[in-house]
Design an enzyme around this catalytic site. Structure first.
Site, short mmCIF file in Angstrom:
data_model
loop_
_atom_site.label_atom_id
_atom_site.label_comp_id
_atom_site.label_asym_id
_atom_site.label_seq_id
_atom_site.Cartn_x
_atom_site.Cartn_y
_atom_site.Cartn_z
N THR A 137 0.86 -1.18 0.00
CA THR A 137 0.00 0.00 0.00
C THR A 137 0.89 1.23 0.00
OG1 THR A 137 -0.10 0.26 2.41
CG2 THR A 137 -1.68 -1.27 1.43
N ASP A 138 0.28 2.40 -0.11
CA ASP A 138 1.06 3.63 -0.13
C ASP A 138 1.84 3.82 1.17
OD1 ASP A 138 0.24 4.25 -2.65
OD2 ASP A 138 -1.40 5.57 -2.01
N CYS A 139 1.26 3.43 2.31
CA CYS A 139 1.98 3.61 3.57
C CYS A 139 2.78 2.39 3.98
CB CYS A 139 1.02 4.02 4.69
SG CYS A 139 -0.47 3.03 4.81
N TYR A 140 2.56 1.26 3.29
CA TYR A 140 3.34 0.03 3.57
C TYR A 140 3.84 -0.52 2.22
CZ TYR A 140 1.27 0.19 8.22
OH TYR A 140 0.89 0.57 9.48
#
Length: 399
Positions: A137-140
């Protein structure tokens, strides 16, 4: 006669009178319950047995770049990753799917290792191989991770066990014609042996049959460290039929336990495996019983001859199995019972020797001022019924 705070004051002053369950029962026989209750503040109980409804919660700490773990193996044993990004739950009875790189284990050898072994190895300070796949994901943004962890290189590592300390249990036998591999171990055909799992008069919950002093928040000996009763255990069934002395005639109350695994002793946490059944976790658990009044002392004075368990035939593959009646724990511990006129040798699944050691070590902690008691902050339920899934549907093939 006394309160928990008064007992704790005596612990701090080095004046507490504490006996193991076995020693207190002997004293009660010698001088009577009333005098024994006046002479003793605390009774310590214990067991050391397989507890497959156990597991560990681990927080690995974040990587750089971060990963949101969705699939994970610890030494080839799958861990559940369906909550926080780097939070895992490792079940004691989870079976390994693969081995460490280079170990060259055969498939059957791999499957004899499970979550209980990984938990025990982590507590012993051994390195554990971790392989994880992440949801990008964008944050992971990280997609995978392979590393080695120890108990010192991760954040939280604690046991959270949904069901431990059955108040009573069953005796397993096999009336059929072939060997059966069960959660009680091998059961020989034609009533070749009988296996019981509860330590009887040493058992923590049998010494407090109505859970008057054991409840949510009770401090206990767990795996050689400090633990607590967190909640009722799964399959908690306090409505089980009882003898006049109020002890249940079969599986009854259970508790959920929690404790910091980083403080535990590998001597009291061992991985184990039952052939053709699966892995589990041998765990030492001890519970102190504060003798607040004579009624509690009377329950703590119960003897093995006054406790019974049902003999169940595992050759019948049903949830409700036929029984051969009830036998006392004094009969079971004699090494032999009689079923339909046939003498059948018995053996405990719990280690009675190590259960005594748990009770003795807890007694020593209390006497030395290293362990104080806690009053329960809430009682465990006394009205739970036991539900099954028989009426909810038919078998389906999920393969």
């Amino acid at each position: 006669m006394r309160t928990v705070e008064e007992i704790n004051h005596r612990i701090r002053q080095g004046q507490v009178k504490v006996l193991t369950a076995e020693a207190f029962k002997h004293l009660a026989l010698e001088v009577g319950v009333t005098q024994a209750a006046k002479a003793v503040d605390v009774v310590t109980t214990g067991t050391f047995e397989p507890m497959e409804s156990s597991g560990a919660i681990l927080n690995l700490g974040h990587t750089d770049p971060p990963i949101k773990i969705r699939r994970c193996q610890l030494d080839g044993v799958p861990a559940y990753a369906g909550f926080g990004a780097v939070d895992l739950y490792l079940g004691a009875s989870q079976i390994a799917e693969s081995s460490r790189v280079g170990e060259g284990l055969e498939t059957e050898d791999v499957r004899e290792r499970g979550g209980g072994h990984v938990i025990a190895d982590l507590i012993a300070g051994k390195p554990i191989q971790l392989r994880a796949v992440g949801q990008v994901t964008d944050c992971y943004p990280r997609a995978s991770l392979e590393t080695t962890i120890t108990r010192e290189t991760i954040n939280q590592f604690y046991l959270f066990n949904p069901r431990n300390l059955y108040q009573n249990f069953i005796v397993g036998v096999n009336g059929g014609d072939r060997l059966l591999h069960t959660y009680l171990g091998p059961l020989q055909p034609r009533l070749g042996n009988a296996v019981y799992s509860n330590p009887g008069a040493l058992s923590p919950l049998l010494n407090d049959p109505h859970l008057q002093v054991i409840g949510i928040g009770s401090r206990i000996f767990l795996g050689g460290g400090i633990g607590y009763v967190a909640w009722e255990g799964t399959q908690h069934f306090p409505l089980q039929k009882r003898l006049p002395n109020q002890t249940p005639i079969g599986p009854a109350a259970t508790v959920a336990l929690i404790g910091d695994a980083k403080q535990m002793d590998p001597d009291w946490v061992r991985g184990c495996y039952f052939k053709s059944y699966g892995p589990s976790l041998m765990l030492g658990v001890g519970v102190p019983i504060p003798l607040l009044n004579e009624e509690i002392a009377r329950y703590c004075a119960v003897q093995d001859a006054e406790l019974v368990a049902p003999v169940m035939d595992f050759s019948i593959p049903r949830r409700v199995r036929p029984t051969f009646g009830l036998v006392s724990y004094s009969q079971l511990k004699s090494g032999q019972i009689t079923i339909d006129g046939q003498k059948v040798r018995t053996a405990p699944l719990a280690s009675l020797y190590r259960a005594r050691q748990v009770a003795e070590q807890l007694k020593d902690w209390i006497a030395a001022g290293q362990f104080e008691l806690t009053a329960a902050i809430a009682p465990l339920p006394s009205d739970r019924s036991f539900l099954s899934q028989d009426r909810w549907g038919s078998q389906v093939n999920l393969s």
